[in-house]
Design a protein around this motif. Structure first.
Motif, mmCIF file in Angstrom:
data_model
loop_
_atom_site.group_PDB
_atom_site.id
_atom_site.type_symbol
_atom_site.label_atom_id
_atom_site.label_comp_id
_atom_site.label_asym_id
_atom_site.label_seq_id
_atom_site.Cartn_x
_atom_site.Cartn_y
_atom_site.Cartn_z
ATOM 1 N N THR A 1 -1.916 0.189 1.259
ATOM 2 C CA THR A 1 -1.677 -0.327 -0.056
ATOM 3 C C THR A 1 -0.326 0.222 -0.567
ATOM 4 O O THR A 1 0.471 -0.446 -1.245
ATOM 5 C CB THR A 1 -2.634 0.196 -1.158
ATOM 6 N N LYS A 2 -0.016 1.416 -0.432
ATOM 7 C CA LYS A 2 1.227 2.066 -0.900
ATOM 8 C C LYS A 2 2.399 1.467 -0.172
ATOM 9 O O LYS A 2 3.312 1.102 -0.849
ATOM 10 C CB LYS A 2 1.041 3.379 -0.720
ATOM 11 N N LYS B 1 2.656 -1.210 1.579
ATOM 12 C CA LYS B 1 2.872 -2.823 1.217
ATOM 13 C C LYS B 1 3.150 -2.928 -0.248
ATOM 14 O O LYS B 1 4.369 -3.723 -0.567
ATOM 15 C CB LYS B 1 1.403 -3.472 1.440
ATOM 16 N N TYR B 2 2.968 -1.997 -1.220
ATOM 17 C CA TYR B 2 3.570 -2.277 -2.515
ATOM 18 C C TYR B 2 5.012 -1.933 -2.422
ATOM 19 O O TYR B 2 5.811 -2.575 -3.095
ATOM 20 C CB TYR B 2 2.627 -1.362 -3.491
ATOM 21 N N SER C 1 7.186 -4.660 -0.630
ATOM 22 C CA SER C 1 6.992 -5.883 -1.271
ATOM 23 C C SER C 1 7.738 -6.018 -2.613
ATOM 24 O O SER C 1 8.208 -6.702 -3.091
ATOM 25 C CB SER C 1 5.348 -6.348 -1.303
ATOM 26 N N GLU C 2 7.042 -4.932 -3.566
ATOM 27 C CA GLU C 2 7.536 -4.861 -4.938
ATOM 28 C C GLU C 2 8.890 -4.437 -5.119
ATOM 29 O O GLU C 2 9.823 -4.729 -6.060
ATOM 30 C CB GLU C 2 6.618 -4.391 -5.973
#
Length: 120
Positions: A92-93, A95-96, A99-100
């Motif tokens: 999650t970390k 990918k965040y 991506s963001e």
């Protein structure tokens, strides 16, 4: 090979090594992660724990034909933590962040747990 991002002002090229360092750095912020392991297979049954300056060695970045990224992380977790929860938090970390923060399309983040370390 560099990843190309087109903006209204021009193009930005980001090397795969920079993406690997960003992914490794984001992963190390997660609870239960002791460090990154070498992508090479076990030598004498021991996973080599990498220092902070070798983050890119524990990360593999692949780009498919459509431009989406696949990130492979080779990690060492802390003894006593639930491996599935640590792996999910790392996924999650990473990918965040990619991506963001950077603006890259991340298809998947694969976790390979190479070892467990006992806290001292």
């Amino acid at each position: 090979m560099a990843i190309e991002l087109a903006t209204e002002y021009g193009k930005v090229y980001i090397t795969e090594e920079v993406i690997a360092v960003l992914a490794g750095s984001a992963a190390l912020d997660c609870y239960g992660l002791v460090g990154m392991a070498s992508r090479n297979q076990f030598k004498d049954g021991i996973a080599e724990l990498l220092r902070r300056d070798n983050l890119s060695r524990g990360v593999e970045v692949r780009k498919d034909a459509q431009g989406a990224l696949t990130i492979d992380l080779y990690i060492v977790v802390s003894y006593g933590t639930k491996i599935s929860v640590v792996a999910h938090n790392v996924q999650t970390k990473v990918k965040y962040v990619l991506s963001e923060v950077v603006g890259l399309a991340v298809e998947s983040v694969n976790i390979y747990v190479q070892g467990v370390r006992v806290a001292q």
